[in-house]
Write a protein that holds these residues in place. Structure first.
Motif, PDB file in Angstrom:
ATOM      1  N   CYS A   1      38.969  40.733  38.569  1.00  0.00           N
ATOM      2  CA  CYS A   1      38.469  39.704  37.658  1.00  0.00           C
ATOM      3  C   CYS A   1      37.635  40.309  36.539  1.00  0.00           C
ATOM      4  O   CYS A   1      37.127  41.429  36.662  1.00  0.00           O
ATOM      5  CB  CYS A   1      37.596  38.701  38.423  1.00  0.00           C
ATOM      6  SG  CYS A   1      38.423  37.872  39.788  1.00  0.00           S
ATOM      7  N   ASP A   2      37.486  39.533  35.478  1.00  0.00           N
ATOM      8  CA  ASP A   2      36.569  39.935  34.428  1.00  0.00           C
ATOM      9  C   ASP A   2      35.162  39.449  34.776  1.00  0.00           C
ATOM     10  O   ASP A   2      34.926  38.924  35.876  1.00  0.00           O
ATOM     11  CB  ASP A   2      37.030  39.424  33.059  1.00  0.00           C
ATOM     12  CG  ASP A   2      37.045  37.899  32.955  1.00  0.00           C
ATOM     13  OD1 ASP A   2      36.418  37.219  33.809  1.00  0.00           O
ATOM     14  OD2 ASP A   2      37.663  37.373  32.011  1.00  0.00           O
ATOM     15  N   GLN A   3      34.215  39.592  33.849  1.00  0.00           N
ATOM     16  CA  GLN A   3      32.828  39.239  34.150  1.00  0.00           C
ATOM     17  C   GLN A   3      32.607  37.737  34.286  1.00  0.00           C
ATOM     18  O   GLN A   3      31.588  37.300  34.833  1.00  0.00           O
ATOM     19  CB  GLN A   3      31.911  39.824  33.075  1.00  0.00           C
ATOM     20  CG  GLN A   3      31.875  41.340  33.106  1.00  0.00           C
ATOM     21  CD  GLN A   3      30.897  41.921  32.104  1.00  0.00           C
ATOM     22  OE1 GLN A   3      30.249  41.198  31.361  1.00  0.00           O
ATOM     23  NE2 GLN A   3      30.790  43.240  32.083  1.00  0.00           N
ATOM     24  N   ARG A   4      33.565  36.945  33.816  1.00  0.00           N
ATOM     25  CA  ARG A   4      33.476  35.490  33.985  1.00  0.00           C
ATOM     26  C   ARG A   4      34.204  35.024  35.249  1.00  0.00           C
ATOM     27  O   ARG A   4      34.347  33.843  35.477  1.00  0.00           O
ATOM     28  CB  ARG A   4      34.070  34.772  32.777  1.00  0.00           C
ATOM     29  CG  ARG A   4      33.308  34.963  31.475  1.00  0.00           C
ATOM     30  CD  ARG A   4      33.827  33.971  30.444  1.00  0.00           C
ATOM     31  NE  ARG A   4      35.270  34.118  30.208  1.00  0.00           N
ATOM     32  CZ  ARG A   4      36.054  33.150  29.752  1.00  0.00           C
ATOM     33  NH1 ARG A   4      35.563  31.945  29.516  1.00  0.00           N
ATOM     34  NH2 ARG A   4      37.338  33.372  29.539  1.00  0.00           N
ATOM     35  N   ARG A   5      34.684  35.980  36.015  1.00  0.00           N
ATOM     36  CA  ARG A   5      35.505  35.701  37.201  1.00  0.00           C
ATOM     37  C   ARG A   5      36.792  34.973  36.830  1.00  0.00           C
ATOM     38  O   ARG A   5      37.207  34.028  37.491  1.00  0.00           O
ATOM     39  CB  ARG A   5      34.713  34.940  38.268  1.00  0.00           C
ATOM     40  CG  ARG A   5      33.705  35.850  38.976  1.00  0.00           C
ATOM     41  CD  ARG A   5      33.103  35.213  40.192  1.00  0.00           C
ATOM     42  NE  ARG A   5      32.299  36.197  40.939  1.00  0.00           N
ATOM     43  CZ  ARG A   5      31.458  35.893  41.908  1.00  0.00           C
ATOM     44  NH1 ARG A   5      31.288  34.623  42.264  1.00  0.00           N
ATOM     45  NH2 ARG A   5      30.775  36.825  42.536  1.00  0.00           N
ATOM     46  N   ARG A   6      37.402  35.456  35.751  1.00  0.00           N
ATOM     47  CA  ARG A   6      38.769  35.069  35.420  1.00  0.00           C
ATOM     48  C   ARG A   6      39.686  36.196  35.889  1.00  0.00           C
ATOM     49  O   ARG A   6      39.359  37.380  35.721  1.00  0.00           O
ATOM     50  CB  ARG A   6      38.942  34.839  33.919  1.00  0.00           C
ATOM     51  CG  ARG A   6      38.163  33.646  33.385  1.00  0.00           C
ATOM     52  CD  ARG A   6      38.704  32.332  33.948  1.00  0.00           C
ATOM     53  NE  ARG A   6      37.929  31.188  33.500  1.00  0.00           N
ATOM     54  CZ  ARG A   6      38.196  30.488  32.403  1.00  0.00           C
ATOM     55  NH1 ARG A   6      39.211  30.836  31.619  1.00  0.00           N
ATOM     56  NH2 ARG A   6      37.460  29.453  32.078  1.00  0.00           N
TER      57      ARG A   6
ATOM     58  N   PRO B   1      34.469  46.706  43.886  1.00  0.00           N
ATOM     59  CA  PRO B   1      34.589  45.243  43.744  1.00  0.00           C
ATOM     60  C   PRO B   1      36.007  44.755  44.048  1.00  0.00           C
ATOM     61  O   PRO B   1      36.656  44.111  43.212  1.00  0.00           O
ATOM     62  CB  PRO B   1      34.211  45.009  42.287  1.00  0.00           C
ATOM     63  CG  PRO B   1      34.679  46.249  41.591  1.00  0.00           C
ATOM     64  CD  PRO B   1      34.448  47.384  42.574  1.00  0.00           C
TER      65      PRO B   1
END
Length: 254
Positions: free
Chosen positions: A147-152, A180
């Protein structure tokens, strides 16, 4: 927050024929799943099936069951048919619960629905949990997501991702400290508008090679929000051993 649950269920199964109708403590498996889903905040629980026996069994226990076309390539395509038939609005939220998950946690159903409802630019929401064993990371049957930092979601794979280059340089299979790595949980919430488009989306090379239908959405530019939980759900029923395990759980409860 308002959402409905749709449970796709088909009779065909190579390892467990008539799987949705297998008895678990006096009720068919798909009914046990529907009973769990009904403990969530869903305003409606519907079983979508291509089998009249499954439809009859579900209806005899007081749940809605829609008879859908046979030959759908995926459960998501079956959901798309139901969404179109129900005439749902584009922003309506539908949670897809697999019919072979009689132990599904109702709170996780609520969580993915709430996540999607709160992120209008996402088409899908799903779940994942941190990987704590190297065996899971390197198991191709355990799907991973990064995921990215926005949890996408950035990518889903059967391969061990992210790859810890330095820790694995010697060829060992270990879990690097702090990696992670997330184990994908196959619970999805969809916007009805996206579901109606899904069957017409072209299948891309990533979906073909990984055999993961969620990659079709990503290859066509749709965003997937990921809810991270530290409680990985009980496994679904895919084998006779799984069935025996679930039957024992319900027997002990009763």
């Amino acid at each position: 927050m308002s959402f409905i649950v749709i449970i796709p269920a088909r009779a065909a199964s190579t390892r467990l024929p008539d799987k949705p109708l297998l008895d678990i403590a006096g009720k068919p498996m798909v009914v046990r799943t529907a009973l769990q889903a009904a403990k969530s905040q869903a305003t409606r629980v519907i079983v979508a099936t291509d089998d009249k026996q499954i439809q009859a069994a579900v209806q005899s226990h007081g749940f809605e069951a829609l008879l859908t076309r046979s030959g759908h390539p995926t459960g998501t395509d079956r959901l798309a048919e139901v969404a179109a038939r129900l005439g749902l609005d584009g922003d309506d939220v539908i949670v897809n619960v697999q019919g072979d998950e009689p132990l599904i946690d109702p709170e996780q159903i609520n969580a993915v629905a709430a996540l999607l409802a709160g992120q209008p630019d996402a088409a899908i929401a799903t779940c994942a949990s941190p990987i704590v064993q190297a065996e899971t990371l390197f198991n191709p049957n355990a799907v991973k997501v990064v995921c990215d930092q926005r949890r996408r979601a950035l990518y889903f794979s059967r391969a061990p991702i992210p790859w810890a280059r330095d820790a694995l340089a010697d060829g060992s299979q270990q879990l690097a400290p702090g990696l992670p790595a997330l184990h994908h949980i196959g619970l999805y919430a969809y916007r009805a508008g996206f579901l109606k488009k899904f069957p017409s989306l072209p299948v891309g090379p990533l979906e073909r090679f990984e055999s993961l239908e969620q990659l079709r959405a990503m290859e066509n530019g749709y965003s997937i929000a990921v809810y991270v939980t530290h409680t990985h759900p009980a496994a679904g029923v895919d084998t006779p051993a799984d069935l025996a395990r679930v039957r024992e759980v319900f027997t002990n409860r009763l």
